[in-house]
Design a protein around this motif. Structure first.
Motif, short mmCIF file in Angstrom:
data_model
loop_
_atom_site.label_atom_id
_atom_site.label_comp_id
_atom_site.label_asym_id
_atom_site.label_seq_id
_atom_site.Cartn_x
_atom_site.Cartn_y
_atom_site.Cartn_z
N LEU A 26 5.12 5.03 -32.23
CA LEU A 26 6.18 6.00 -32.51
C LEU A 26 5.65 7.26 -33.17
CD1 LEU A 26 8.79 3.44 -33.89
CD2 LEU A 26 8.56 4.31 -31.54
N LEU A 42 12.21 11.94 -33.37
CA LEU A 42 12.87 12.31 -32.12
C LEU A 42 12.68 11.19 -31.11
CD1 LEU A 42 11.69 16.03 -32.01
CD2 LEU A 42 13.94 15.16 -32.68
N PRO A 43 13.71 10.37 -30.90
CA PRO A 43 13.57 9.22 -30.00
C PRO A 43 13.37 9.66 -28.54
CG PRO A 43 15.66 9.13 -31.20
CD PRO A 43 15.03 10.44 -31.50
N GLU A 44 12.57 8.90 -27.84
CA GLU A 44 12.38 9.12 -26.41
C GLU A 44 13.38 8.24 -25.67
OE1 GLU A 44 7.78 9.80 -25.80
OE2 GLU A 44 8.19 8.30 -27.36
N PRO A 45 13.85 8.66 -24.50
CA PRO A 45 14.90 7.93 -23.79
C PRO A 45 14.56 6.47 -23.49
CG PRO A 45 14.56 10.08 -22.78
CD PRO A 45 13.49 9.90 -23.82
N ARG A 47 13.26 4.35 -25.42
CA ARG A 47 13.37 3.54 -26.64
C ARG A 47 14.80 2.99 -26.79
NH1 ARG A 47 7.99 3.12 -27.82
NH2 ARG A 47 7.05 5.12 -28.28
N THR A 48 15.49 2.86 -25.71
CA THR A 48 16.89 2.46 -25.70
C THR A 48 17.11 1.03 -26.18
OG1 THR A 48 18.87 2.31 -24.32
CG2 THR A 48 16.79 1.76 -23.27
N ASP A 108 20.07 10.58 -28.42
CA ASP A 108 19.97 11.93 -27.87
C ASP A 108 19.74 13.03 -28.91
OD1 ASP A 108 22.44 11.88 -29.09
OD2 ASP A 108 23.55 12.66 -27.36
#
Length: 149
Positions: A26, A42-45, A47-48, A108
């Motif tokens: 991360l 800032l999460p990446e898509p 990492r859902t 998001d």
């Protein structure tokens, strides 16, 4: 705020959550803001949590854990008035962490964390932590970390 994140000079830091050289991790970055430490993740898509609009709960706990432990390490070096990573190295591990999910964390946008050292006896340090978006509750008295030799 300083330009170098707490995590950057920590020796041998291959941690999934905060290791700056872990290509699969991360790579959170924490900085001092006065007496508190701050981190914006800032999460990446991918990492859902399953539903594409929410961050995985384990990732949420990991960023809280890593931000707090790195804040404890930075605090220990600051207390000794020396740069992070200088010899002898100060190493800390999580002693306790109680995360209560109040609602899902949206994926998001940025996840903002703050932490403050509330108690330290030289070997064990307690941290008050808050996710400023109010999606989780950190159990009281907050995360704790212990120095490890």
């Amino acid at each position: 705020m300083q330009k170098e994140a707490f995590q950057d000079p920590i020796p041998d830091n291959g941690c999934f959550g905060c290791g700056p050289h872990n290509e699969h991790g991360l790579r959170i970055e924490s900085y001092w803001d006065g007496e508190e430490s701050v981190c914006t993740f800032l999460p990446e898509p991918f990492r859902t949590a399953g539903p594409p609009q929410f961050l995985n709960g384990g990732i949420t706990a990991t960023i809280v854990d890593c931000h707090c432990v790195c804040s404890v390490i930075a605090h220990a070096y600051r207390t000794e008035r020396r740069p992070i990573g200088s010899n002898p190295h100060i190493r800390c591990v999580t002693a306790s962490l109680d995360v209560r999910y109040l609602r899902p964390v949206p994926i998001d946008g940025p996840v903002n964390l703050r932490a403050k050292i509330i108690e330290s006896d030289g070997r064990k340090t307690k941290v008050a932590s808050a996710q400023t978006l109010d999606f989780i509750d950190i159990g009281k008295p907050g995360p704790a970390a212990k120095q490890w030799d």
